[in-house]
Motif scaffolding. Structure first.
Motif, PDB file in Angstrom:
ATOM      1  N   VAL A 269       1.040  -1.112  -0.009  1.00 21.86           N
ATOM      2  CA  VAL A 269      -0.014   0.252  -0.257  1.00 21.86           C
ATOM      3  C   VAL A 269       0.767   1.296  -0.141  1.00 21.86           C
ATOM      4  O   VAL A 269       2.087   1.150   0.479  1.00 21.86           O
ATOM      5  N   ARG A 270       0.223   2.274  -0.519  1.00 19.84           N
ATOM      6  CA  ARG A 270       0.865   3.663  -0.260  1.00 19.84           C
ATOM      7  C   ARG A 270       0.213   4.482   0.530  1.00 19.84           C
ATOM      8  O   ARG A 270      -1.059   4.457   0.304  1.00 19.84           O
ATOM      9  N   VAL A 271       0.855   5.505   1.086  1.00 20.92           N
ATOM     10  CA  VAL A 271       0.186   6.399   2.005  1.00 20.92           C
ATOM     11  C   VAL A 271       0.798   7.975   0.984  1.00 20.92           C
ATOM     12  O   VAL A 271       1.601   8.293   1.094  1.00 20.92           O
ATOM     13  N   LEU A 272      -0.187   8.587   0.469  1.00 15.61           N
ATOM     14  CA  LEU A 272       0.027   9.840  -0.064  1.00 15.61           C
ATOM     15  C   LEU A 272      -0.486  11.002   0.689  1.00 15.61           C
ATOM     16  O   LEU A 272      -1.419  10.919   1.603  1.00 15.61           O
ATOM     17  N   GLY A 273       0.082  12.105   0.710  1.00 16.70           N
ATOM     18  CA  GLY A 273      -0.159  13.404   1.415  1.00 16.70           C
ATOM     19  C   GLY A 273       0.118  14.757   1.070  1.00 16.70           C
ATOM     20  O   GLY A 273       0.986  14.637   0.015  1.00 16.70           O
ATOM     21  N   LEU A 274      -0.281  15.587   1.557  1.00 14.55           N
ATOM     22  CA  LEU A 274       0.327  16.937   1.345  1.00 14.55           C
ATOM     23  C   LEU A 274       1.660  17.051   1.812  1.00 14.55           C
ATOM     24  O   LEU A 274       1.815  17.048   2.937  1.00 14.55           O
ATOM     25  N   CYS A 275       2.428  17.717   1.033  1.00 18.50           N
ATOM     26  CA  CYS A 275       3.717  18.213   1.149  1.00 18.50           C
ATOM     27  C   CYS A 275       4.070  19.534   1.055  1.00 18.50           C
ATOM     28  O   CYS A 275       3.840  19.963  -0.211  1.00 18.50           O
ATOM     29  N   VAL A 276       4.439  20.411   1.931  1.00 13.94           N
ATOM     30  CA  VAL A 276       4.785  21.650   1.907  1.00 13.94           C
ATOM     31  C   VAL A 276       6.158  21.969   2.689  1.00 13.94           C
ATOM     32  O   VAL A 276       6.435  21.251   3.707  1.00 13.94           O
ATOM     33  N   SER A 277       6.745  23.117   2.179  1.00 15.36           N
ATOM     34  CA  SER A 277       7.976  23.405   2.889  1.00 15.36           C
ATOM     35  C   SER A 277       7.894  24.033   4.151  1.00 15.36           C
ATOM     36  O   SER A 277       7.180  24.927   4.387  1.00 15.36           O
ATOM     37  N   ARG A 278       8.677  23.760   5.141  1.00 18.74           N
ATOM     38  CA  ARG A 278       8.801  24.136   6.250  1.00 18.74           C
ATOM     39  C   ARG A 278       9.241  25.630   6.557  1.00 18.74           C
ATOM     40  O   ARG A 278       9.266  26.358   7.336  1.00 18.74           O
ATOM     41  N   HIS A 279      10.096  25.984   5.370  1.00 13.48           N
ATOM     42  CA  HIS A 279      10.821  27.283   5.217  1.00 13.48           C
ATOM     43  C   HIS A 279      10.216  28.216   4.835  1.00 13.48           C
ATOM     44  O   HIS A 279      10.678  29.484   4.611  1.00 13.48           O
ATOM     45  N   LEU A 280       8.987  28.203   4.096  1.00 16.21           N
ATOM     46  CA  LEU A 280       8.556  29.284   3.298  1.00 16.21           C
ATOM     47  C   LEU A 280       7.168  29.628   3.924  1.00 16.21           C
ATOM     48  O   LEU A 280       6.620  28.427   4.638  1.00 16.21           O
ATOM     49  N   PRO A 281       6.680  30.871   3.802  1.00 13.70           N
ATOM     50  CA  PRO A 281       5.412  31.183   4.546  1.00 13.70           C
ATOM     51  C   PRO A 281       4.174  30.464   3.921  1.00 13.70           C
ATOM     52  O   PRO A 281       4.165  30.175   2.701  1.00 13.70           O
ATOM     53  N   THR A 282       3.234  30.362   4.868  1.00 10.06           N
ATOM     54  CA  THR A 282       1.991  29.790   4.509  1.00 10.06           C
ATOM     55  C   THR A 282       1.016  30.748   4.444  1.00 10.06           C
ATOM     56  O   THR A 282       0.444  31.512   5.217  1.00 10.06           O
ATOM     57  N   THR A 283       0.912  31.188   2.948  1.00 11.97           N
ATOM     58  CA  THR A 283      -0.155  32.287   2.666  1.00 11.97           C
ATOM     59  C   THR A 283      -1.536  31.913   2.882  1.00 11.97           C
ATOM     60  O   THR A 283      -1.885  30.676   2.825  1.00 11.97           O
ATOM     61  N   ASN A 284      -2.556  32.851   2.763  1.00 15.31           N
ATOM     62  CA  ASN A 284      -3.908  32.540   2.929  1.00 15.31           C
ATOM     63  C   ASN A 284      -4.295  31.332   1.607  1.00 15.31           C
ATOM     64  O   ASN A 284      -5.115  30.613   1.719  1.00 15.31           O
ATOM     65  N   ALA A 285      -3.862  31.975   0.551  1.00 19.17           N
ATOM     66  CA  ALA A 285      -3.889  31.227  -0.686  1.00 19.17           C
ATOM     67  C   ALA A 285      -3.374  29.750  -0.746  1.00 19.17           C
ATOM     68  O   ALA A 285      -4.238  28.788  -1.210  1.00 19.17           O
ATOM     69  N   LYS A 286      -2.302  29.623  -0.359  1.00 16.66           N
ATOM     70  CA  LYS A 286      -1.870  28.305  -0.039  1.00 16.66           C
ATOM     71  C   LYS A 286      -2.636  27.428   0.922  1.00 16.66           C
ATOM     72  O   LYS A 286      -2.894  26.178   0.661  1.00 16.66           O
ATOM     73  N   LEU A 287      -2.916  28.031   1.863  1.00 13.57           N
ATOM     74  CA  LEU A 287      -3.706  27.300   3.060  1.00 13.57           C
ATOM     75  C   LEU A 287      -4.890  26.651   2.532  1.00 13.57           C
ATOM     76  O   LEU A 287      -5.476  25.842   2.445  1.00 13.57           O
ATOM     77  N   ALA A 288      -5.749  27.762   1.537  1.00 15.81           N
ATOM     78  CA  ALA A 288      -6.772  27.413   1.050  1.00 15.81           C
ATOM     79  C   ALA A 288      -6.869  26.091   0.117  1.00 15.81           C
ATOM     80  O   ALA A 288      -7.786  25.318   0.107  1.00 15.81           O
ATOM     81  N   ILE A 289      -5.912  26.332  -0.678  1.00 15.52           N
ATOM     82  CA  ILE A 289      -5.549  25.252  -1.399  1.00 15.52           C
ATOM     83  C   ILE A 289      -5.260  23.901  -0.967  1.00 15.52           C
ATOM     84  O   ILE A 289      -5.816  22.742  -1.289  1.00 15.52           O
ATOM     85  N   CYS A 290      -4.749  23.948   0.254  1.00 13.66           N
ATOM     86  CA  CYS A 290      -4.380  22.866   0.835  1.00 13.66           C
ATOM     87  C   CYS A 290      -5.494  21.961   1.424  1.00 13.66           C
ATOM     88  O   CYS A 290      -5.848  20.870   1.432  1.00 13.66           O
ATOM     89  N   ARG A 291      -6.493  22.896   2.066  1.00 16.60           N
ATOM     90  CA  ARG A 291      -7.627  22.603   2.672  1.00 16.60           C
ATOM     91  C   ARG A 291      -8.594  22.070   1.462  1.00 16.60           C
ATOM     92  O   ARG A 291      -9.193  20.930   1.479  1.00 16.60           O
ATOM     93  N   LEU A 292      -8.509  22.553   0.382  1.00 23.19           N
ATOM     94  CA  LEU A 292      -9.304  22.323  -0.915  1.00 23.19           C
ATOM     95  C   LEU A 292      -8.876  20.946  -1.389  1.00 23.19           C
ATOM     96  O   LEU A 292      -9.697  20.128  -1.612  1.00 23.19           O
ATOM     97  N   ILE A 293      -7.649  20.585  -1.493  1.00 19.50           N
ATOM     98  CA  ILE A 293      -7.131  19.329  -1.928  1.00 19.50           C
ATOM     99  C   ILE A 293      -7.602  18.359  -0.772  1.00 19.50           C
ATOM    100  O   ILE A 293      -8.202  17.226  -1.412  1.00 19.50           O
ATOM    101  N   GLY A 294      -7.582  18.460   0.323  1.00 22.90           N
ATOM    102  CA  GLY A 294      -8.088  17.631   1.331  1.00 22.90           C
ATOM    103  C   GLY A 294      -9.713  17.184   1.290  1.00 22.90           C
ATOM    104  O   GLY A 294     -10.031  16.066   1.310  1.00 22.90           O
TER     105      GLY A 294
END
Length: 320
Positions: A269-294
């Motif tokens: 089996v494989r587990v896929l997930g959201l990957c984001v950089s720890r070193h870059l800011p989490t903008t409102n747009a990025k957060l919104a897209i991450c939530r929408l992907i989920g």
């Protein structure tokens, strides 16, 4: 190092010519050459090589090109963020999907973004997995769907979905196993068609690791193919069976062009997930897209549109 120098460098690379880049930027070619020379002097390396055929990146230039694209993107996003209120969901987001996910997720995600966040400049790339990690690390990509194999000190991983792998073969395969489940030994009894190791982070690596833990080894490799579509065509043509997630060939199985067998092995089996950089800011747009992907992944799993997949991220930080 100045932002202007990065933009000039990117323009030269994209236009493959100093004169064309100067024309595109509306600057004198001598000024462009001067800025490039200062940039190369500061870095201590040659970024571009010149010939009668134009300009090409050196090995150092190719590496720098990745970072320059990421830096200019982050600056553009920062400029957009400070010009809008903190509550406004606006900006650009570039998401990367591996080929083995894009066929299932890309179109529903694009539709959801257009419906829910029309003010976000959203770009979706389908990538070979060997390219995705580097692009995420240098900031060219904002969010990626990947397995938990990226360095945790740099990348935050949020599990989304678990998929079982199946044995897949042509319906005309005379050596195919009987209908029903197969053992791991049966699944690797013949040479397989698989992606190459350097681009198989989300598929080949998982198969190889499951076989290693179980003490099995495939009888050989019938072909290594780094295109999902060509790989499925090769299996359908009878070049050999493959092991892949069911969702990756859901349509071909439904149409009777491929036959799938569940593999009776817990590690396949494989587990896929959201990957984001720890070193870059989490903008409102990025957060919104991450939530929408989920949300889109959850809906695909619960509706059965993502065959063989189980949603995992009900309490993930990017959930509702």
């Amino acid at each position: 190092m100045e932002l202007r120098q990065l933009k000039y460098f990117l323009a030269i690379v994209e236009n493959k010519s100093l004169s064309r880049a100067a024309e595109h930027l509306h600057v004198a070619q001598s000024a462009l050459s001067k800025q490039l020379a200062e940039l190369e002097s500061e870095l201590g390396v040659q970024l571009l090589s010149r010939s009668r055929n134009g300009v090409a990146t050196t090995e150092a230039g190719r590496v720098f090109h990745e970072y320059a694209q990421g830096i200019t993107k982050q600056v553009s996003d920062a400029r957009a963020a400070v010009l809008r209120s903190s509550e406004t969901v606006v900006g650009s987001v570039l998401a990367a999907l591996p080929q083995s996910v894009a066929a299932t997720l890309a179109l529903p995600l694009m539709r959801a973004v257009a419906r829910r966040h029309p003010d976000i400049q959203f770009q979706l790339n389908e990538e070979l997995t060997g390219n995705m990690a580097e692009q995420l690390l240098v900031g060219r990509v904002d969010v990626a769907i990947f397995t938990d194999t990226m360095p945790s000190r740099d990348i935050a991983f949020t599990p989304l979905v678990e998929e079982a792998f199946v044995l897949m073969h042509s319906p005309q395969d005379a050596q195919a196993p009987a209908p029903g489940d197969v053992s791991l030994g049966q699944a690797v009894a013949r040479p397989l068609v698989l992606p190459s190791p350097q681009h198989g982070h989300c598929t080949r690596w998982i198969v190889d690791e499951a076989l290693r833990r179980a003490g099995h080894a495939p009888q050989g490799i019938a072909a290594e193919i780094n295109s999902v579509y060509v790989l499925k065509s090769a299996v359908e043509a009878g070049i050999g069976p493959t092991i892949m997630p069911l969702g990756l060939a859901q349509r071909e199985v439904e149409d009777g062009r491929l036959v799938a067998h569940r593999i009776a092995a817990p590690d396949m089996v494989r587990v896929l997930g959201l990957c984001v950089s720890r070193h870059l800011p989490t903008t409102n747009a990025k957060l919104a897209i991450c939530r929408l992907i989920g949300n889109v992944v959850r809906d695909l799993c619960e509706s059965g549109q993502w065959s063989g997949a189980r949603y995992l991220a009900s309490d993930a930080p990017f959930g509702r």
